[in-house]
Scaffold this active site. Structure first.
Site, PDB file in Angstrom:
ATOM      1  N   TRP A   1       0.837  -1.209   0.000  1.00 45.94           N
ATOM      2  CA  TRP A   1       0.000   0.000   0.000  1.00 45.94           C
ATOM      3  C   TRP A   1       0.865   1.250   0.000  1.00 45.94           C
ATOM      4  O   TRP A   1       0.508   2.271  -0.605  1.00 45.94           O
ATOM      5  CB  TRP A   1      -0.958  -0.029   1.188  1.00 45.94           C
ATOM      6  CG  TRP A   1      -1.685  -1.334   1.256  1.00 45.94           C
ATOM      7  CD1 TRP A   1      -1.707  -2.223   2.299  1.00 45.94           C
ATOM      8  CD2 TRP A   1      -2.474  -1.938   0.219  1.00 45.94           C
ATOM      9  NE1 TRP A   1      -2.459  -3.323   1.981  1.00 45.94           N
ATOM     10  CE2 TRP A   1      -2.944  -3.179   0.708  1.00 45.94           C
ATOM     11  CE3 TRP A   1      -2.827  -1.557  -1.067  1.00 45.94           C
ATOM     12  CZ2 TRP A   1      -3.748  -4.029  -0.048  1.00 45.94           C
ATOM     13  CZ3 TRP A   1      -3.621  -2.398  -1.832  1.00 45.94           C
ATOM     14  CH2 TRP A   1      -4.073  -3.616  -1.319  1.00 45.94           C
ATOM     15  N   ASP A   2       2.016   1.205   0.665  1.00 44.94           N
ATOM     16  CA  ASP A   2       2.961   2.315   0.579  1.00 44.94           C
ATOM     17  C   ASP A   2       3.434   2.511  -0.856  1.00 44.94           C
ATOM     18  O   ASP A   2       3.553   3.638  -1.338  1.00 44.94           O
ATOM     19  CB  ASP A   2       4.182   2.042   1.473  1.00 44.94           C
ATOM     20  CG  ASP A   2       3.952   2.445   2.916  1.00 44.94           C
ATOM     21  OD1 ASP A   2       3.087   3.301   3.166  1.00 44.94           O
ATOM     22  OD2 ASP A   2       4.637   1.904   3.799  1.00 44.94           O
ATOM     23  N   ALA A   3       3.735   1.402  -1.539  1.00 42.85           N
ATOM     24  CA  ALA A   3       4.213   1.499  -2.916  1.00 42.85           C
ATOM     25  C   ALA A   3       3.154   2.115  -3.817  1.00 42.85           C
ATOM     26  O   ALA A   3       3.436   3.014  -4.626  1.00 42.85           O
ATOM     27  CB  ALA A   3       4.619   0.115  -3.427  1.00 42.85           C
TER      28      ALA A   3
END
Length: 412
Positions: free
Chosen positions: A167-169
């Site tokens: 999700w960060d990516a």
């Protein structure tokens, strides 16, 4: 050299993965991304993985191609300098990216907009409801750990967290997209804006896009973990005669026919199909027979080395890949080497020479940007103060004496 974003300047105040990744994505396409941090370094300055000497490979990996300003934003003079930098005049300036607390004080959109009406500010927050969140807590809330791995035959499923901060990516890519979209809007209309993105929304949006939400609402069913089988199609992992592992995937009829032909298992597959009353031209039917299809394939793979299988599958329609450790990937895969133009060898200050990726994008009109090192903390402090803010050397020397700015920091 790909300088497709040349002339675009982004000032970044960030931590963790998503926001630094968003800034680096733009820097690797030629944007001037200036990251500012406190004189002693922010929370990422020593984040693992680190070298034996304690240098953060994490920091070096997520800040390639940026410029670094080490400045004390707690001091009023530091805040004033940063306000000038963020709101500097010019068509490609006036863009601020942050995932820090920015809803009040000097760094708020309202305070900065008072100095530049067409300011673009992109702010990543944890959760859309105002609570704090990071990738791993968002992943828990979105249901994925409960369908990762195998569900126990009895009792509640055991959650399995992912290692990749997915999700960060995705959030990092969305932040870069948000800046480009808002900058285009400003060029067309003259209007700046505040863009807010919640990490939780990135996860929940993809959960809905992939049908997980609707599966519950429409079908009234909870997805179960199915181990390494590929849900809704055919895919499974296998061990080879030399103790390696590989994964075989079938998502088209051509792949299915190629797999049967290359392995010589066409008749075995046809017999399974007839016995179960299924139609293996359909993905869902192949998924229902995952265990039965895997049985003869497991024997076939177990009688061959990985090299044998690679030779057999080469040039066919079979879709497969070997499992590799990071070390095996580096040693065996030419795609992770300078044979791939995305990669280059750089000399990272304080760490040494090693392989790093640049942007995965290649533009036919202007080529591909070569990878560049991450800066030392405060490496460009004087350059930015003089070049972007017009300070003379006496003024810069005084700021250094007063502890407002520092750098470069050779060792944290």
């Amino acid at each position: 050299m790909n300088r497709i974003l040349q002339g675009l300047r982004v000032v970044e105040a960030s931590a963790f993965v998503a926001a630094p990744l968003g800034g680096m994505t733009l820097a690797q396409l030629g944007a001037d991304v200036i990251r500012f941090d406190p004189p002693g370094g922010g929370v990422d300055a020593k984040r693992w993985p680190v070298t034996r000497e304690g240098r953060s490979l994490y920091w070096a990996g997520l800040n390639k191609g940026k410029r670094s300003l080490a400045i004390d934003a707690r001091q009023e003079e530091g805040q004033a300098l940063l306000t000038r930098l963020i709101t500097a005049p010019g068509e490609g300036n006036g863009i601020f990216l942050t995932n820090l607390r920015a809803d009040r004080g000097w760094m708020s959109y309202e305070a900065l907009k008072a100095h530049r009406e067409d300011l673009i500010m992109v702010n990543l927050v944890g959760s859309s409801d105002g609570t704090s969140a990071v990738d791993y807590t968002v992943n828990c809330a979105a249901g994925f750990p409960l369908v990762t791995g195998n569900n126990a035959a009895d009792g509640p499923p055991r959650p399995v967290n992912h290692v990749l901060p997915a999700w960060d990516a995705l959030a990092g890519m969305n932040l870069a997209l948000a800046i480009l979209a808002a900058e285009r809007h400003r060029r067309l209309t003259g209007e700046g804006q505040l863009v807010r993105l919640a990490l939780s929304d990135v996860a929940f949006a993809m959960t809905g896009n992939l049908g997980f939400i609707q599966e519950v609402q429409v079908n009234g069913e909870e997805r179960k973990g199915c181990g390494n089988y590929l849900y809704g199609a055919y895919g499974s992992d296998f061990e080879t005669a030399d103790g390696r592992r590989l994964y075989i995937v079938v998502v088209t009829d051509h792949m299915w026919k190629s797999l049967g032909k290359v392995t010589g298992l066409e008749e075995r597959f046809a017999a399974i199909e007839a016995r179960l009353g299924l139609d293996f031209r359909r993905e869902g039917d192949r998924y229902q027979a995952s265990a039965e299809i895997s049985e003869p394939l497991r024997d076939w793979c177990g009688q061959r080395t990985l090299a044998d299988i690679e030779s057999t599958f080469a040039g066919t329609g079979v879709c497969w890949g070997p499992y590799r450790s990071f070390g095996q990937m580096l040693a065996e895969d030419s795609r992770v080497s300078t044979a791939n133009p995305m990669f280059g060898e750089i000399e990272q200050p304080g760490i040494g020479s090693y392989l790093v990726p640049g942007s995965p994008l290649s533009f036919s009109a202007c080529g591909r940007e070569q990878p560049t090192p991450a800066p030392l903390l405060g490496e460009h402090s004087d350059e930015i103060l003089a070049g972007e803010l017009g300070l003379n050397q006496d003024e810069i020397d005084r700021l250094r004496r007063d502890g407002v700015v520092t750098g470069p920091v050779e060792k944290l």
